[in-house]
Design an enzyme around this catalytic site. Structure first.
Site, mmCIF file in Angstrom:
data_model
loop_
_atom_site.group_PDB
_atom_site.id
_atom_site.type_symbol
_atom_site.label_atom_id
_atom_site.label_comp_id
_atom_site.label_asym_id
_atom_site.label_seq_id
_atom_site.Cartn_x
_atom_site.Cartn_y
_atom_site.Cartn_z
ATOM 1 N N GLY A 1 8.270 6.842 -2.417
ATOM 2 C CA GLY A 1 9.103 6.501 -1.625
ATOM 3 C C GLY A 1 9.606 5.295 -0.990
ATOM 4 N N THR B 1 0.879 -1.090 -0.101
ATOM 5 C CA THR B 1 -0.244 0.021 -0.002
ATOM 6 C C THR B 1 0.923 1.165 0.041
ATOM 7 O OG1 THR B 1 -0.191 -0.075 2.519
ATOM 8 C CG2 THR B 1 -1.694 -1.401 1.216
ATOM 9 N N GLY B 2 0.517 2.197 -0.705
ATOM 10 C CA GLY B 2 1.262 3.479 -0.923
ATOM 11 C C GLY B 2 2.510 3.106 -1.662
ATOM 12 N N GLY B 3 2.316 2.250 -2.600
ATOM 13 C CA GLY B 3 3.288 2.006 -3.111
ATOM 14 C C GLY B 3 4.060 2.477 -4.759
ATOM 15 N N TYR C 1 0.987 11.694 15.388
ATOM 16 C CA TYR C 1 1.688 11.067 14.540
ATOM 17 C C TYR C 1 2.340 9.674 15.272
ATOM 18 C CZ TYR C 1 4.931 9.263 10.855
ATOM 19 O OH TYR C 1 5.836 8.277 10.111
ATOM 20 N N GLY D 1 7.399 2.778 -0.211
ATOM 21 C CA GLY D 1 6.763 1.622 -0.815
ATOM 22 C C GLY D 1 7.267 1.418 -2.135
HETATM 23 P P1 NAD Z 1 5.655 9.090 0.868
HETATM 24 O O1 NAD Z 1 4.904 10.282 0.885
HETATM 25 O O2 NAD Z 1 6.642 8.939 -0.199
HETATM 26 O O3 NAD Z 1 4.861 7.878 0.403
HETATM 27 C C1 NAD Z 1 3.315 7.757 1.068
HETATM 28 C C2 NAD Z 1 2.745 6.688 0.465
HETATM 29 O O4 NAD Z 1 1.512 6.544 1.044
HETATM 30 C C3 NAD Z 1 2.347 7.468 -0.896
HETATM 31 O O5 NAD Z 1 2.459 6.494 -2.136
HETATM 32 C C4 NAD Z 1 0.948 7.813 -0.568
HETATM 33 O O6 NAD Z 1 0.038 7.883 -1.890
HETATM 34 C C5 NAD Z 1 0.369 6.463 0.135
HETATM 35 N N1 NAD Z 1 -0.685 7.168 0.961
HETATM 36 C C6 NAD Z 1 -0.862 8.178 1.992
HETATM 37 N N2 NAD Z 1 -2.237 8.262 2.531
HETATM 38 C C7 NAD Z 1 -2.617 7.535 1.639
HETATM 39 C C8 NAD Z 1 -4.189 7.173 1.645
HETATM 40 N N3 NAD Z 1 -4.948 7.701 2.581
HETATM 41 N N4 NAD Z 1 -4.626 5.754 0.849
HETATM 42 C C9 NAD Z 1 -3.687 5.359 0.356
HETATM 43 N N5 NAD Z 1 -2.372 5.876 -0.057
HETATM 44 C C10 NAD Z 1 -1.876 6.783 0.908
HETATM 45 O O7 NAD Z 1 6.427 8.914 2.308
HETATM 46 P P2 NAD Z 1 7.272 7.753 2.761
HETATM 47 O O8 NAD Z 1 8.113 8.558 3.765
HETATM 48 O O9 NAD Z 1 7.750 6.620 1.552
HETATM 49 O O10 NAD Z 1 6.050 6.970 3.837
HETATM 50 C C11 NAD Z 1 5.896 5.493 3.851
HETATM 51 C C12 NAD Z 1 5.633 5.110 4.961
HETATM 52 O O11 NAD Z 1 6.574 5.236 5.810
HETATM 53 C C13 NAD Z 1 4.694 5.948 5.942
HETATM 54 O O12 NAD Z 1 3.611 4.961 6.754
HETATM 55 C C14 NAD Z 1 5.620 6.672 6.857
HETATM 56 O O13 NAD Z 1 4.748 7.047 8.196
HETATM 57 C C15 NAD Z 1 6.453 5.826 7.134
HETATM 58 N N6 NAD Z 1 7.979 6.392 7.573
HETATM 59 C C16 NAD Z 1 8.491 7.264 6.914
HETATM 60 C C17 NAD Z 1 9.568 7.997 7.514
HETATM 61 C C18 NAD Z 1 10.643 8.770 6.896
HETATM 62 O O14 NAD Z 1 11.417 9.432 7.179
HETATM 63 N N7 NAD Z 1 10.214 9.056 5.314
HETATM 64 C C19 NAD Z 1 10.054 7.424 8.851
HETATM 65 C C20 NAD Z 1 9.468 6.509 9.424
HETATM 66 C C21 NAD Z 1 8.073 6.109 8.974
#
Ligand code: NAD
Length: 249
Positions: A17, A12-14, A150, A19
């Protein structure tokens, strides 16, 4: 031989980043991967970038009808799901005193409700021996200014793995958590910081990270592939920190 040969996976969210990097690794390891994201354009671009063995399904994880449509598509196309990376999530900041109902609802709807119903609705498609990986964060175990809501959503995610590993004992489905540190993804820009504040935030985090750098999405993708595959055959209910040591010292 790939670590996920002939497996059917969901990220999900693939489309962005962590995903997107994980979907690429899953495909490279032999899986067919379904990816989801809210915006069709970004989803189509990600499908193109991954190149093959990937299906994009647009949807919002906080909307149960979208999840039903997602799992209906997977059921019709593949009939089963061997591994899921429950990754979709958002990070937004609000210090105590400025927490609005909207902030609270949005974060809990996507990061908590979205995780619960993604996993619950995936289960009928998951055969014994399947794997579930949840994306939490180091913030589940730390205190950072303005991160409290968060962080609470991610603490919930971390704990789901404890309860669900027991709930899924009979089905022999393993549930684990990956907890990233600061990873350079488009998601960082949704924190609502100015460019200068973002720079200061990153520098501050790097200063307290033993490896002296931020992470890249593939750092997490490699750990998720480990947890999703048979390489982690006796790892269950665990939290794997992938943070350059930041939350370990
Ligand atoms: P990102 O913004 O690049 O990716 C987030 C993804 O989630 C996107 O594909 C977006 O479309 C999807 N998304 C968000 N809300 C959505 C919804 N309501 N329905 C469907 N898809 C949805 O950010 P990322 O940093 O790759 O984050 C991915 C995960 O990693 C998140 O859960 C985030 O909390 C977690 N995370 C990130 C970090 C960091 O430093 N980047 C650190 C710890 C945890």
């Amino acid at each position: 031989m790939g670590k996920l040969d002939n497996k059917v996976a969901l990220v999900t969210g693939g489309n962005s980043g962590i995903g997107l990097a994980t979907a690429k690794r899953f495909v490279a390891e032999g899986a067919h991967v379904f990816i989801t994201g809210r915006r069709q354009k970004e989803l189509d671009a990600a499908v193109k970038e991954i190149g093959g063995n990937v299906t994009g399904v647009q949807g919002d994880v906080s909307k149960l009808a979208d999840l039903d449509r997602l799992f209906d598509t997977i059921r019709k196309q593949k009939g089963r799901l061997d591994t899921i990376f429950v990754n979709a999530g958002i990070a937004q900041l609000a210090p105590l005193g400025s927490i609005s109902e909207e902030h609270y609802n949005q974060l809990f709807d996507i990061n908590v409700k979205g995780v619960v119903f993604t996993v619950q609705k995936a289960l009928p498609l998951m055969p014994p021996g399947s794997t579930i990986v949840l994306n939490a964060s180091i913030v589940a175990s730390k205190g950072f200014a303005a991160f409290s809501i968060y962080s609470a959503t991610k603490a919930a995610v971390r704990n789901f793995a404890r309860g669900w590993a027991v709930d899924l004992k009979e089905k022999r489905i393993r549930v684990n958590v990956v907890s990233p540190g600061v990873i350079m993804t488009p998601g960082l820009s949704t924190l609502g910081l100015t460019k200068e504040q973002e720079k200061g935030f990153i520098e501050g985090m790097v200063a307290v990270t033993p490896q002296g750098r931020t992470g890249v999405p593939d750092d997490i993708a490699k750990a998720v592939t480990f947890l999703a595959s048979d390489d982690s055959s006796y790892v269950n209910g665990a939290e794997l920190f992938v943070d350059g040591g930041m939350a370990q010292i």
